[in-house]
Design a protein around this motif. Structure first.
Motif: not given
Length: 109
Positions: A51-62, A68-73
């Protein structure tokens, strides 16, 4: 409630999660195993970081992999820059004083 990057680093567990992601993405279970708390508690921290925009989550199967989204940091680095400059100046001034003291002859010997 709008969350920002400073909310993300306000908590030691969230800072640890971010540090864990500096070298590679990790799934939620791998991250949860690093902490002495429930997987659900770690998942809440991960959701907060997303929610803070510092990580993204990618679903791979289960599995859900966190990245880490370093741009936001960079917002943190930008905010800290004036303080870094201030301390660099102070350390440079101290270095000048120390060099002057070392170059003076020691009359006490």
């Amino acid at each position: 409630m709008k969350r920002d990057v400073f909310n993300a680093i306000a908590d030691p567990t969230r800072r640890s999660i971010l540090m864990s992601l500096t070298n590679e993405s990790q799934n939620v279970n791998a991250l949860a195993n690093k902490f002495d708390m429930t997987r659900q508690a770690v998942s809440l921290h991960i959701k907060y970081l997303q929610e803070c925009g510092v990580i993204t989550i990618k679903k791979e199967g289960r599995e859900r992999h966190c990245n880490l989204d370093v741009q936001k940091l960079t917002e943190i680095a930008d905010w800290l820059e004036p303080f870094r400059k201030m301390w660099t100046t102070k350390f440079n001034q101290l270095n000048i004083v120390l060099n002057e003291l070392q170059s003076k002859p020691n009359d006490n010997l």
